[in-house]
Design a protein around this motif. Sequence first.
Motif, mmCIF file in Angstrom:
data_model
loop_
_atom_site.group_PDB
_atom_site.id
_atom_site.type_symbol
_atom_site.label_atom_id
_atom_site.label_comp_id
_atom_site.label_asym_id
_atom_site.label_seq_id
_atom_site.Cartn_x
_atom_site.Cartn_y
_atom_site.Cartn_z
ATOM 1 N N TRP A 332 0.829 -1.210 0.000
ATOM 2 C CA TRP A 332 0.000 0.000 0.000
ATOM 3 C C TRP A 332 0.861 1.256 0.000
ATOM 4 N N TYR A 333 1.978 1.220 0.754
ATOM 5 C CA TYR A 333 2.852 2.393 0.815
ATOM 6 C C TYR A 333 3.489 2.647 -0.553
ATOM 7 N N GLN A 335 2.381 1.615 -3.392
ATOM 8 C CA GLN A 335 1.299 1.961 -4.309
ATOM 9 C C GLN A 335 1.030 3.465 -4.270
ATOM 10 N N LEU A 336 1.000 4.021 -3.068
ATOM 11 C CA LEU A 336 0.741 5.455 -2.907
ATOM 12 C C LEU A 336 1.967 6.307 -3.253
ATOM 13 N N LYS A 339 4.054 6.993 -6.813
ATOM 14 C CA LYS A 339 3.682 8.062 -7.744
ATOM 15 C C LYS A 339 4.388 9.381 -7.406
ATOM 16 N N VAL A 365 -4.219 4.555 -8.409
ATOM 17 C CA VAL A 365 -3.760 5.747 -7.684
ATOM 18 C C VAL A 365 -3.533 6.883 -8.676
ATOM 19 N N TRP A 369 -2.435 12.833 -6.340
ATOM 20 C CA TRP A 369 -3.263 12.753 -5.130
ATOM 21 C C TRP A 369 -2.622 13.542 -3.985
ATOM 22 N N PHE A 372 -5.722 10.377 0.935
ATOM 23 C CA PHE A 372 -6.141 9.037 0.544
ATOM 24 C C PHE A 372 -7.038 8.425 1.606
ATOM 25 N N ALA A 374 -8.469 4.356 3.156
ATOM 26 C CA ALA A 374 -7.920 3.013 3.342
ATOM 27 C C ALA A 374 -8.950 2.104 3.992
ATOM 28 N N PRO A 399 -7.119 8.116 -3.757
ATOM 29 C CA PRO A 399 -7.022 6.658 -3.898
ATOM 30 C C PRO A 399 -7.446 5.981 -2.597
ATOM 31 N N VAL A 401 -6.541 2.369 -0.424
ATOM 32 C CA VAL A 401 -5.607 1.249 -0.360
ATOM 33 C C VAL A 401 -5.952 0.362 0.829
#
Length: 599
Positions: A332-333, A335-336, A339, A365, A369, A372, A374, A399, A401
């Motif tokens: 998840w980290y 993924q965020l 970017k 994502v 952003w 976010f 979760a 996003p 996650v």
Amino acid sequence: MIVLIVGHRGTGKTSWLRALKEALPDRRYFDLDTVIEQATGKTVAEIFAADGEQTFRQLEVSHLEALVRKYQDNPPDTFIAVGAGYGSYPPEGVHTIWLRRPSDESGRIFRNRPRLTQMRSSYDEYHYHYGDRDQRYAEWADEIFDRQEGLDELLHQGDQLFWEVETPHVGGVLTVMPEFLRSEDAAHWYLQKRLKWPDVMFELREDLINGEQLQWACEVIPYERRIASLRLSNQVSLARSTAGIWDWALELGMPPEGEDPPIISQHERGDQSLDAVLEQFTEVGKKWRLSVLKMAVEVNSFEELEEGHQWWSLDPHRRVFLPRSKDGRWKWYRQLMGKKMVYGFWREGRGSAPDQPSLSDWLSVPDSWKSFAAVIGKPIRHSWTPVEQAAFFAERNMPIVAIEMDEDELTQESLDFLRELGLRAAAITSPLKNQIHSLVYDRSPSAESLGSANTLALRADNKWMVDNTDLEGIKVQLQGLPEGVSVAVWGGGGTKGALRDVIPHARFFSARSGEERAGPGPEGFLPDVVIWAVGRNRQATSVWPPGEWQPKLVIDLNYTADSPGLEYAERVGAEYESGVAMFRTQADFQRKFWQSQGL
């Protein structure tokens, strides 16, 4: 082209075909099971029962080969989904896609599909076949596509990109894996397709692909879109000739004098603390001032994750932090934050590390952003929440996650860290519902009265507030419960308070011990209905209900295909209701709560 879709039972091959047909109606689509049923006039279950599995497998091969002969050189593309147990090698000339879900490894239970063994449950049967089938699909696959949990009849951005329905911005770095470069033709086809995806770089690692595969890749990928990663040798000349950007791993020692590697990376930490590793790595950066520092070591806790994040944030244009774990818990980290970093890596198939986000994860994502959402709990890979709530948060450019977290990890400090990262809203799952209730003092009346919470929001005053939508979900789930029946609740966790409000006449039992929570009631209790409230992650430390219980109905508060509630219904021959209605209702009320808090 003939496209063969393979994958484990319950992955969603048939529903994916329907979704593709909706988006690409000018192609041909076949479900092999349906083709066989129409040709024989029997259902698959009837064929298994009357003629046996071997006969069915022979029918699979003959009908698939007939479809391939008929349509192989006859445009347009033809998509064929085959059953999980298909054992023969794919016909020559077909293109095979392995469709996967994060929950494949967890197992699934099926009450409406033929049994292949005499094992006690279809759950055990699934795991019995899992390893061989997984290896088989890996050997067959020309491409591997990972779909998110809960995504069935709709196409995700990744699906649309895969089939050129749309071409969203992709970016990031794809680590090229050897299984997609089995031959020169396969390598060229695979890479040429991905070169059309905007702004993707390609990492070529010498520890993953051999010299011949490297040559094939370089024939296709432009020099400026390659990243050459040295992991086994110090051949700087090879790296320079391969790519304009090359990565020197510190496991090889310090970079050669006079060389300024575009990237210097570290992947091992030994028995050192993360703080010490980061300090030493920073010193390296002072000597090689033109290099990007890429830290990609194992991270063992949220405290260490925060350490690494703070190190990155001090110089984000020159540093990259890619935490690793054995089970992918930091996906998840990455993924965020991928970017936001100079280099963010994503994967297809298994990738080079379980923490690399899949293509679908990466595309979910937005590039710009600021905050976010979760779903937080453990286990989390099965959760439908990221898909269920995606549209709501997409309207807010947020996003969503899935964050795996133990009870002892959910603290004021970890909440503060998530808020610093940009967390503004969360769905909270077991076993964290009671813990979040104890940490957050601003509570809705529902959370206050039930003593637990499943929804978190950051208010405009920068303070957390919690709510509990379990009660509304349980009301809908149990609205069809017949009057006058005897009800046993097995387990309960953070939902006990809401269940007592809705069905006060029920008797509650501990799944861990099997004992009645309020003390033993009258002997000889035989419930008509069992409400199941134990997840698969708790079943190993739980017991099954008494053998003399033979309920007519099992109502499961879980919605996953591996739920022990589904397995229990199978064991006792009871009717079964999954917790989908409860989940959907909870999710709807969560959106209303988040809106009420300013989202």
